[in-house]
Design a protein around this motif. Structure first.
Motif, PDB file in Angstrom:
ATOM      1  N   GLY A 181      -5.598   3.128  15.718  1.00 37.77           N
ATOM      2  CA  GLY A 181      -6.625   4.131  15.546  1.00 37.77           C
ATOM      3  C   GLY A 181      -7.634   3.716  14.509  1.00 37.77           C
ATOM      4  O   GLY A 181      -7.576   2.611  13.959  1.00 37.77           O
ATOM      5  N   THR A 182      -8.581   4.613  14.224  1.00 41.46           N
ATOM      6  CA  THR A 182      -9.623   4.356  13.233  1.00 41.46           C
ATOM      7  C   THR A 182      -9.261   5.070  11.940  1.00 41.46           C
ATOM      8  O   THR A 182      -8.906   6.259  11.949  1.00 41.46           O
ATOM      9  CB  THR A 182     -10.976   4.871  13.739  1.00 41.46           C
ATOM     10  N   ILE A 183      -9.335   4.350  10.836  1.00 43.86           N
ATOM     11  CA  ILE A 183      -8.992   4.931   9.535  1.00 43.86           C
ATOM     12  C   ILE A 183     -10.010   6.012   9.194  1.00 43.86           C
ATOM     13  O   ILE A 183     -11.207   5.742   9.062  1.00 43.86           O
ATOM     14  CB  ILE A 183      -8.937   3.857   8.437  1.00 43.86           C
ATOM     15  N   TYR A 184      -9.515   7.226   9.055  1.00 46.17           N
ATOM     16  CA  TYR A 184     -10.380   8.369   8.788  1.00 46.17           C
ATOM     17  C   TYR A 184     -10.343   8.790   7.316  1.00 46.17           C
ATOM     18  O   TYR A 184     -11.338   9.216   6.755  1.00 46.17           O
ATOM     19  CB  TYR A 184      -9.948   9.533   9.676  1.00 46.17           C
ATOM     20  N   ASP A 185      -9.182   8.623   6.673  1.00 44.94           N
ATOM     21  CA  ASP A 185      -9.060   9.032   5.277  1.00 44.94           C
ATOM     22  C   ASP A 185      -7.883   8.307   4.648  1.00 44.94           C
ATOM     23  O   ASP A 185      -6.871   8.041   5.322  1.00 44.94           O
ATOM     24  CB  ASP A 185      -8.849  10.546   5.156  1.00 44.94           C
ATOM     25  N   VAL A 186      -8.013   7.983   3.361  1.00 43.51           N
ATOM     26  CA  VAL A 186      -6.934   7.380   2.576  1.00 43.51           C
ATOM     27  C   VAL A 186      -6.797   8.185   1.296  1.00 43.51           C
ATOM     28  O   VAL A 186      -7.755   8.262   0.515  1.00 43.51           O
ATOM     29  CB  VAL A 186      -7.205   5.894   2.259  1.00 43.51           C
ATOM     30  N   ASP A 187      -5.647   8.797   1.098  1.00 43.70           N
ATOM     31  CA  ASP A 187      -5.404   9.613  -0.089  1.00 43.70           C
ATOM     32  C   ASP A 187      -4.578   8.804  -1.075  1.00 43.70           C
ATOM     33  O   ASP A 187      -3.394   8.524  -0.844  1.00 43.70           O
ATOM     34  CB  ASP A 187      -4.656  10.890   0.292  1.00 43.70           C
ATOM     35  N   PRO A 188      -5.165   8.391  -2.205  1.00 45.32           N
ATOM     36  CA  PRO A 188      -4.418   7.565  -3.165  1.00 45.32           C
ATOM     37  C   PRO A 188      -3.306   8.331  -3.881  1.00 45.32           C
ATOM     38  O   PRO A 188      -2.378   7.730  -4.411  1.00 45.32           O
ATOM     39  CB  PRO A 188      -5.498   7.104  -4.149  1.00 45.32           C
ATOM     40  N   ASN A 189      -3.416   9.645  -3.944  1.00 46.85           N
ATOM     41  CA  ASN A 189      -2.386  10.427  -4.648  1.00 46.85           C
ATOM     42  C   ASN A 189      -1.119  10.566  -3.814  1.00 46.85           C
ATOM     43  O   ASN A 189      -0.012  10.295  -4.282  1.00 46.85           O
ATOM     44  CB  ASN A 189      -2.932  11.809  -5.007  1.00 46.85           C
ATOM     45  N   THR A 190      -1.277  10.993  -2.564  1.00 48.98           N
ATOM     46  CA  THR A 190      -0.113  11.156  -1.693  1.00 48.98           C
ATOM     47  C   THR A 190       0.223   9.882  -0.932  1.00 48.98           C
ATOM     48  O   THR A 190       1.247   9.824  -0.255  1.00 48.98           O
ATOM     49  CB  THR A 190      -0.379  12.279  -0.684  1.00 48.98           C
ATOM     50  N   LYS A 191      -0.671   8.849  -1.038  1.00 50.98           N
ATOM     51  CA  LYS A 191      -0.475   7.575  -0.338  1.00 50.98           C
ATOM     52  C   LYS A 191      -0.324   7.794   1.169  1.00 50.98           C
ATOM     53  O   LYS A 191       0.572   7.259   1.807  1.00 50.98           O
ATOM     54  CB  LYS A 191       0.751   6.838  -0.894  1.00 50.98           C
ATOM     55  N   GLN A 192      -1.230   8.627   1.689  1.00 54.44           N
ATOM     56  CA  GLN A 192      -1.223   8.922   3.112  1.00 54.44           C
ATOM     57  C   GLN A 192      -2.486   8.380   3.764  1.00 54.44           C
ATOM     58  O   GLN A 192      -3.592   8.545   3.228  1.00 54.44           O
ATOM     59  CB  GLN A 192      -1.121  10.429   3.360  1.00 54.44           C
ATOM     60  N   ILE A 193      -2.332   7.728   4.909  1.00 56.04           N
ATOM     61  CA  ILE A 193      -3.456   7.217   5.694  1.00 56.04           C
ATOM     62  C   ILE A 193      -3.597   8.090   6.930  1.00 56.04           C
ATOM     63  O   ILE A 193      -2.624   8.322   7.649  1.00 56.04           O
ATOM     64  CB  ILE A 193      -3.232   5.753   6.112  1.00 56.04           C
TER      65      ILE A 193
END
Length: 440
Positions: A22-34
Motif C-alpha cells: 500500500g501507500t504510506i499515509y501516516d507514520v506516528d513516532p509515538n505509537t510506532k504505527q504505520i
C-alpha cells in the motif's frame, strides 16, 4: 523524518508471514504505527484482501520495502545491528530529533506540570446537565405499564425463604392472621390508663433511628437502654406475680438477640429480688452469640445462676413465661440459622398452660403491621411491655394483650428533634406506665 516516507509505495513483511502492500499515509513516532492507504493484505493460502486504510505496529514488522512511484529500485529498510553503546547513543539522538521536530511543527513544548494545576471542574459541568428535564423526557417516552416495571416487583413485600422452600416455587401469599389475633379493621390509638394522655405509635425504623442518634450523644446509651428496659420488664413481672395470685416462679426464654439480652438482664434483677427464675437461652451456635447476650450470660454464670439451652430441659413449677426471643427488631425468618431454635422455643411457650409476658413485642408477629410472620410460630401474650415507644403493630389486646410502656432513657431533646411528643407520658418517678387502646 517521518514525513520523508509519506506517499511512498511500501511492501511490509510481518513476523507471521503475511505481506501488506500500500501507500504510506501516516507514520506516528509515538505509537510506532504505520498507516497505509489502498492496502492489499496477502495471507498464506488465502485470496488477497483489499482495504482502504490499514495500520501496522512496528513490533509486528519483519521487513519493510519503500519506493516512490518514480523509482524502480526499492529502498530496503531493515533494523540496524549495533553495539549496546551505539544503540543507546542513537536512541538519545532520536529522542532529541523528535523533540526538535515537535517544536518546529508547533507541538506543545511547555512544561507538563502547568497542565496538572488545571483540574476538571465536575460541579461546573454537572450544572449543564438538567437531570430533572432529561428524566422527565425519559418517563414521558416510556410507555411501559407500572405493573411490568422491575421496580414495581421489587417493592412487593419480600421475605426470607424457609429451609423447606425452593427459590422457584410458586410465590406464597403472606398468611392471613388467625382470628385469634386478627387486627381490627378500624384504626386505633393509645393513651395512658391513669391520665388519658395520648401516646404516639412509632415504626420500628423510626425508633431505631432515634436510638442511634442517642448513641452518638451518649456513647454508653445502648448499655443504659438495656438495663432500663430490663428493669421495666422485671418490675412488670413482679407486679404480675404479686397481684395475679401467681407463685413467684418465672421462666425466661431468651433468644440470641438484643431483646434476649434484655430478658437475661431482667432475670438477673428478678433473682436479686428473690424471685426464682429458670433461664433458657435458645441459639443455634454458641460461638455465634451476639455480644450483649454473651455478656449477660457470663454475668449469670459469675453469679452462679444456672442456665439451660433447650426448652425441653426446663423443669420445676412455674406460673409465668417471659418471652424475650425476638422482640420488634428481629423477624422470624431474618436469620435462617436461628430459625429452628426460635420456632422450638415459640412452640414450647404456646404449649404451656401458663400466661406469657412479651418484652417489646410478641415474638413472631410483625411489629409494624401486627400480622404474624408465620402461620404457626408466633406468641399470643397476655401482657406486652413496650420499650421506648409502642409500635405501629399495637392494634388491639388480641395482638399484644394488656399493654405497658417502659422508659428506656431516651433524652427528651431527642424526642423533640424527632418531632414526637413524649413529654407527658411518664410522670415524676414513673418508668413503667399502663397503656389502653382507644378505638377511633
Amino acid at each position: 523524518m517521518a514525513e520523508a516516507f509519506l506517499g511512498l509505495k511500501a511492501t511490509i513483511l510481518l513476523h507471521n508471514g503475511a505481506k501488506i502492500e500500500g501507500t504510506i499515509y501516516d507514520v506516528d513516532p509515538n505509537t510506532k504505527q504505520i498507516t497505509l492507504k489502498d492496502a492489499t493484505l496477502h495471507f498464506f493460502g488465502q485470496l488477497p484482501y483489499h482495504t482502504p486504510i490499514h495500520g501496522v505496529y512496528g513490533r509486528d514488522i519483519k521487513d519493510l520495502f519503500a519506493e516512490s512511484y518514480s523509482q524502480h529500485e526499492p529502498e530496503l529498510i531493515t533494523p540496524s545491528l549495533s553495539t549496546s553503546k551505539s544503540k543507546k547513543r542513537k536512541q538519545r539522538q532520536n529522542r532529541k530529533n523528535m523533540n526538535n521536530n515537535k517544536n518546529a511543527q508547533g507541538w506543545a513544548d511547555t512544561d507538563v506540570n502547568s497542565f496538572r494545576e488545571e483540574e476538571f471542574d465536575f460541579q461546573k459541568h454537572l450544572d449543564k446537565f438538567n437531570k430533572a428535564e432529561i428524566f422527565a423526557e425519559i418517563r414521558d417516552s416510556d410507555k411501559t405499564s407500572k405493573e411490568d416495571l422491575l421496580v414495581t416487583h421489587n417493592r412487593l413485600p419480600q421475605r426470607n425463604l424457609l429451609p423447606t422452600e425452593n427459590v422457584l416455587d410458586v410465590p406464597i401469599k403472606p398468611p392471613s392472621p388467625p382470628s385469634s389475633i386478627r387486627a381490627p379493621a378500624i384504626s386505633t390509638a393509645l393513651k395512658t390508663a391513669t391520665s388519658g394522655t395520648p401516646c404516639p405509635l412509632l415504626s420500628v425504623t423510626e425508633l431505631i433511628r432515634i436510638q442511634r442518634k442517642c448513641t452518638t450523644v451518649l456513647p454508653h446509651f445502648e448499655d443504659l437502654a438495656i438495663e432500663n428496659s430490663a428493669r421495666g420488664a422485671a418490675v412488670l413481672a413482679m407486679r404480675l406475680l404479686r397481684h395475679s395470685h401467681l407463685s413467684s416462679s418465672i421462666v425466661i426464654l431468651a433468644g440470641n438477640t438484643r431483646i434476649g439480652a434484655i430478658g437475661l438482664a431482667a432475670a438477673r434483677l428478678l433473682i436479686n429480688r428473690g424471685y426464682p427464675a429458670t433461664i433458657c437461652i435458645v441459639y443455634h451456635d454458641r460461638q455465634a452469640l451476639c455480644p450483649d447476650v454473651a455478656r449477660e450470660e457470663e454475668l449469670l454464670h459469675n453469679f452462679g445462676i444456672p442456665v439451660v439451652y433447650d426448652p425441653s430441659r426446663i423443669q420445676g413449677a412455674y406460673d409465668l413465661v417471659m418471652d424475650a426471643i425476638l422482640g420488634s427488631e428481629n423477624k422470624l425468618m431474618d436469620n435462617l440459622a436461628e430459625f429452628h431454635a426460635w420456632t422450638k422455643a415459640i412452640s414450647w411457650a404456646n404449649q404451656q398452660p401458663k400466661p406469657i409476658m412479651s418484652i417489646d413485642f410478641p415474638s413472631g408477629v410483625d411489629a409494624d403491621t401486627g400480622h404474624p410472620q408465620h402461620a404457626q410460630y408466633f406468641i399470643h401474650p397476655q401482657w406486652t411491655v413496650c420499650l421506648g415507644a409502642p409500635k405501629l403493630g399495637c392494634k388491639s389486646t388480641r395482638i399484644t394483650g394488656a399493654l405497658y410502656l417502659v422508659d428506656i432513657g431516651i433524652p427528651r431533646k431527642m424526642w423533640e428533634q424527632a418531632g414526637i411528643d413524649m413529654s407527658n407520658i411518664f410522670w415524676e418517678a414513673e418508668t413503667l406506665v399502663n397503656l389502653t387502646y382507644d378505638a377511633i
